[in-house]
Design a protein around this motif. Structure first.
Motif, mmCIF file in Angstrom:
data_model
loop_
_atom_site.group_PDB
_atom_site.id
_atom_site.type_symbol
_atom_site.label_atom_id
_atom_site.label_comp_id
_atom_site.label_asym_id
_atom_site.label_seq_id
_atom_site.Cartn_x
_atom_site.Cartn_y
_atom_site.Cartn_z
ATOM 1 N N ALA A 259 -4.394 -27.617 -22.707
ATOM 2 C CA ALA A 259 -3.271 -27.033 -23.444
ATOM 3 C C ALA A 259 -2.043 -27.916 -23.251
ATOM 4 C CB ALA A 259 -3.008 -25.614 -22.958
ATOM 5 N N ASP A 260 -1.894 -28.901 -24.104
ATOM 6 C CA ASP A 260 -0.778 -29.844 -24.006
ATOM 7 C C ASP A 260 -0.209 -30.039 -25.406
ATOM 8 O OD1 ASP A 260 1.035 -31.813 -23.500
ATOM 9 O OD2 ASP A 260 -0.424 -33.354 -22.960
ATOM 10 N N ALA A 261 0.851 -29.325 -25.715
ATOM 11 C CA ALA A 261 1.427 -29.363 -27.055
ATOM 12 C C ALA A 261 2.035 -30.715 -27.397
ATOM 13 C CB ALA A 261 2.480 -28.261 -27.199
ATOM 14 N N ASP A 262 2.305 -31.545 -26.401
ATOM 15 C CA ASP A 262 2.872 -32.867 -26.653
ATOM 16 C C ASP A 262 1.823 -33.881 -27.095
ATOM 17 O OD1 ASP A 262 5.508 -32.136 -25.933
ATOM 18 O OD2 ASP A 262 4.974 -32.307 -23.817
ATOM 19 N N ALA A 263 0.548 -33.568 -26.920
ATOM 20 C CA ALA A 263 -0.542 -34.470 -27.312
ATOM 21 C C ALA A 263 -1.197 -33.959 -28.586
ATOM 22 C CB ALA A 263 -1.564 -34.575 -26.190
ATOM 23 N N THR A 264 -1.832 -34.864 -29.329
ATOM 24 C CA THR A 264 -2.478 -34.463 -30.578
ATOM 25 C C THR A 264 -3.911 -33.978 -30.377
ATOM 26 O OG1 THR A 264 -3.087 -36.772 -30.996
ATOM 27 C CG2 THR A 264 -1.027 -35.970 -31.975
ATOM 28 N N HIS A 265 -4.618 -34.534 -29.391
ATOM 29 C CA HIS A 265 -5.955 -34.019 -29.050
ATOM 30 C C HIS A 265 -6.234 -34.270 -27.574
ATOM 31 C CE1 HIS A 265 -10.572 -33.741 -29.925
ATOM 32 N NE2 HIS A 265 -10.131 -32.807 -29.105
ATOM 33 N N PRO A 266 -5.738 -33.396 -26.720
ATOM 34 C CA PRO A 266 -6.010 -33.533 -25.290
ATOM 35 C C PRO A 266 -7.295 -32.824 -24.900
ATOM 36 C CG PRO A 266 -4.480 -31.737 -25.628
ATOM 37 C CD PRO A 266 -4.796 -32.294 -26.997
ATOM 38 N N VAL A 267 -7.951 -33.318 -23.866
ATOM 39 C CA VAL A 267 -9.104 -32.636 -23.277
ATOM 40 C C VAL A 267 -8.966 -32.659 -21.756
ATOM 41 C CG1 VAL A 267 -10.641 -33.234 -25.192
ATOM 42 C CG2 VAL A 267 -10.571 -34.703 -23.148
ATOM 43 N N SER A 268 -9.725 -31.818 -21.118
ATOM 44 C CA SER A 268 -9.867 -31.859 -19.663
ATOM 45 C C SER A 268 -11.319 -32.178 -19.340
ATOM 46 C CB SER A 268 -9.443 -30.534 -19.027
ATOM 47 O OG SER A 268 -10.202 -29.460 -19.537
ATOM 48 N N TYR A 269 -11.566 -32.580 -18.094
ATOM 49 C CA TYR A 269 -12.913 -32.931 -17.658
ATOM 50 C C TYR A 269 -13.287 -32.131 -16.415
ATOM 51 C CZ TYR A 269 -12.555 -36.969 -20.786
ATOM 52 O OH TYR A 269 -12.411 -37.777 -21.897
ATOM 53 N N VAL A 270 -14.504 -31.610 -16.424
ATOM 54 C CA VAL A 270 -15.099 -30.992 -15.241
ATOM 55 C C VAL A 270 -16.230 -31.908 -14.798
ATOM 56 C CG1 VAL A 270 -16.252 -28.973 -14.282
ATOM 57 C CG2 VAL A 270 -14.488 -28.682 -16.043
ATOM 58 N N ILE A 271 -16.106 -32.452 -13.607
ATOM 59 C CA ILE A 271 -17.042 -33.461 -13.111
ATOM 60 C C ILE A 271 -17.873 -32.837 -11.996
ATOM 61 C CG2 ILE A 271 -17.215 -35.757 -12.071
ATOM 62 C CD1 ILE A 271 -14.360 -36.255 -13.262
ATOM 63 N N GLU A 272 -19.156 -32.652 -12.271
ATOM 64 C CA GLU A 272 -20.044 -31.991 -11.313
ATOM 65 C C GLU A 272 -20.883 -33.015 -10.559
ATOM 66 O OE1 GLU A 272 -20.998 -27.550 -12.833
ATOM 67 O OE2 GLU A 272 -22.105 -29.129 -13.889
ATOM 68 N N HIS A 273 -21.085 -32.729 -9.283
ATOM 69 C CA HIS A 273 -21.872 -33.562 -8.382
ATOM 70 C C HIS A 273 -22.573 -32.631 -7.411
ATOM 71 C CE1 HIS A 273 -22.606 -36.391 -5.001
ATOM 72 N NE2 HIS A 273 -22.609 -37.335 -5.938
ATOM 73 N N ASP A 274 -23.655 -33.102 -6.824
ATOM 74 C CA ASP A 274 -24.354 -32.278 -5.832
ATOM 75 C C ASP A 274 -23.420 -31.811 -4.712
ATOM 76 O OD1 ASP A 274 -26.676 -32.637 -7.256
ATOM 77 O OD2 ASP A 274 -27.490 -34.198 -5.926
ATOM 78 N N ALA A 275 -22.388 -32.620 -4.435
ATOM 79 C CA ALA A 275 -21.478 -32.319 -3.327
ATOM 80 C C ALA A 275 -20.329 -31.409 -3.722
ATOM 81 C CB ALA A 275 -20.913 -33.616 -2.754
ATOM 82 N N GLY A 276 -20.106 -31.197 -5.015
ATOM 83 C CA GLY A 276 -18.995 -30.356 -5.435
ATOM 84 C C GLY A 276 -18.532 -30.691 -6.839
ATOM 85 N N THR A 277 -17.469 -30.010 -7.273
ATOM 86 C CA THR A 277 -16.991 -30.102 -8.650
ATOM 87 C C THR A 277 -15.502 -30.395 -8.675
ATOM 88 O OG1 THR A 277 -18.688 -28.542 -9.396
ATOM 89 C CG2 THR A 277 -16.793 -28.844 -10.837
ATOM 90 N N ILE A 278 -15.114 -31.319 -9.574
ATOM 91 C CA ILE A 278 -13.724 -31.746 -9.745
ATOM 92 C C ILE A 278 -13.275 -31.397 -11.163
ATOM 93 C CG2 ILE A 278 -12.162 -33.734 -9.776
ATOM 94 C CD1 ILE A 278 -14.235 -35.120 -7.899
ATOM 95 N N PHE A 279 -12.058 -30.903 -11.280
ATOM 96 C CA PHE A 279 -11.436 -30.649 -12.588
ATOM 97 C C PHE A 279 -10.226 -31.563 -12.728
ATOM 98 C CE2 PHE A 279 -8.244 -28.663 -15.273
ATOM 99 C CZ PHE A 279 -8.952 -28.130 -16.329
ATOM 100 N N HIS A 280 -10.132 -32.267 -13.860
ATOM 101 C CA HIS A 280 -8.943 -33.066 -14.185
ATOM 102 C C HIS A 280 -8.425 -32.568 -15.525
ATOM 103 C CE1 HIS A 280 -6.235 -36.315 -15.188
ATOM 104 N NE2 HIS A 280 -6.493 -36.960 -14.054
ATOM 105 N N GLY A 281 -7.208 -32.034 -15.521
ATOM 106 C CA GLY A 281 -6.668 -31.406 -16.718
ATOM 107 C C GLY A 281 -5.772 -32.270 -17.567
ATOM 108 N N GLY A 282 -5.670 -33.572 -17.265
ATOM 109 C CA GLY A 282 -4.697 -34.372 -18.004
ATOM 110 C C GLY A 282 -3.304 -33.816 -17.775
ATOM 111 N N ASP A 283 -2.549 -33.654 -18.847
ATOM 112 C CA ASP A 283 -1.195 -33.105 -18.741
ATOM 113 C C ASP A 283 -1.141 -31.646 -19.178
ATOM 114 O OD1 ASP A 283 -0.389 -35.581 -17.897
ATOM 115 O OD2 ASP A 283 0.680 -36.120 -19.738
ATOM 116 N N THR A 284 -2.235 -30.933 -19.020
ATOM 117 C CA THR A 284 -2.307 -29.570 -19.505
ATOM 118 C C THR A 284 -1.286 -28.655 -18.845
ATOM 119 O OG1 THR A 284 -3.829 -27.766 -20.060
ATOM 120 C CG2 THR A 284 -4.010 -28.707 -17.843
ATOM 121 N N LYS A 285 -0.886 -27.639 -19.584
ATOM 122 C CA LYS A 285 -0.135 -26.504 -19.066
ATOM 123 C C LYS A 285 -1.094 -25.313 -19.005
ATOM 124 C CE LYS A 285 3.135 -29.411 -20.591
ATOM 125 N NZ LYS A 285 2.747 -30.700 -21.240
#
Length: 277
Positions: free
Chosen positions: A150-176
């Motif tokens: 949710a980034d109104a300043d960008a035209t098409h933003p996405v976030s990434y959920v990165i899964e691994h056997d050891a755990g999960t990471i979320f990177h939201g870019g510049d999301t609100k």
């Protein structure tokens, strides 16, 4: 863009690392390196530009030269802004490593149409993969899910959920914050969540140079709201260090998070720091 302030020690540290689980290095701004225990290496939004002074003035060191990164499997871009998709920062990495570049359509338009990476650098068309919300792909030992941002300043933003056997990471870019984050929080068990954080500051208008009150990133309350909805075990705030007039104090988030069930902990890091899952 100028050369690295730190020489090549950070790329060498990443290359030499043999994490027991997954290691994550903060590159400043919203950039990260993620390396798994079997050696797969991802970069997310790496940026080593200096901005566009006097409007955007970089406040932190340039921690590496792109040409010094010799091992990478993929670069993930969250949206089309310069400090997230930037040819001089990212194309040399693709050229040196043969890594794949994953990005939404408007980010790929920057690489292909605005900056023409394949002509300026030795990068081929088959190194680019378009992604959109709902996609899932594999990079070595990681499974990457593309979710909304949710980034109104960008035209098409996405976030990434990165899964691994050891755990999960979320990177939201510049999301609100977003109402949809409740569903994402229920869908994944997120060990480490990365969200952009900053102050509301006065930034010169591009055309007139007049100072304009500007908000690019989540405030203290917004970042904790988003982390709570996403049910982060650990919140790692990013971007707060980067631009003059937009910097903030991430340690203030301890008090804002105190009454929430999530995030359960804060990971406050500086450029060059490493955390592990």
């Amino acid at each position: 863009m100028t050369g690295s302030d730190w020489g090549d020690w950070l790329p060498r540290a990443v290359a030499a690392a043999e994490p027991e689980t997954v290691a994550v290095w903060y590159l400043g701004c919203n950039g990260f390196v993620v390396k798994g225990n079997r050696g797969t290496t991802l970069l997310i939004d790496p940026y080593v530009g200096v901005g566009d002074p006097p409007r955007t003035v970089r406040m932190i060191p340039i921690p590496f030269d792109p040409e010094d990164i010799e091992e990478a499997d993929a670069i993930l871009a969250t949206h089309e802004h310069t400090d997230h998709v930037h040819g001089p920062s990212q194309a040399p990495i693709l050229e040196e490593t043969g890594a794949q570049f994953y990005a939404p359509d408007d980010s790929l338009a920057v690489a292909h149409e605005d900056e023409n990476w394949t002509s300026v650098w030795d990068v081929s068309d088959d190194q680019f993969t378009e992604v959109t919300e709902g996609d899932t792909f594999e990079v070595g030992e990681f499974t990457v899910h593309v979710e909304l941002a949710a980034d109104a300043d960008a035209t098409h933003p996405v976030s990434y959920v990165i899964e691994h056997d050891a755990g999960t990471i979320f990177h939201g870019g510049d999301t609100k914050p977003s109402d949809a984050f409740d569903d994402i929080g229920e869908k994944y068990d997120i060990d480490l969540g990365i969200l952009a954080f900053g102050s509301i500051g006065n930034i010169p208008n591009k055309e007139t140079g007049e100072m304009v009150r500007t908000k690019w990133y989540s405030t203290e309350n917004e970042i904790i709201d988003a982390a709570s909805s996403l049910q982060f075990d650990r919140l790692l705030p990013s971007h707060w260090d980067m631009w003059r007039g937009m910097t903030a104090d991430p340690t203030s988030l301890h008090k804002h998070a105190a009454s929430y069930e999530y995030p359960r902990a804060l990971s406050i890091v500086s450029i060059g720091d490493r955390v592990d899952l």
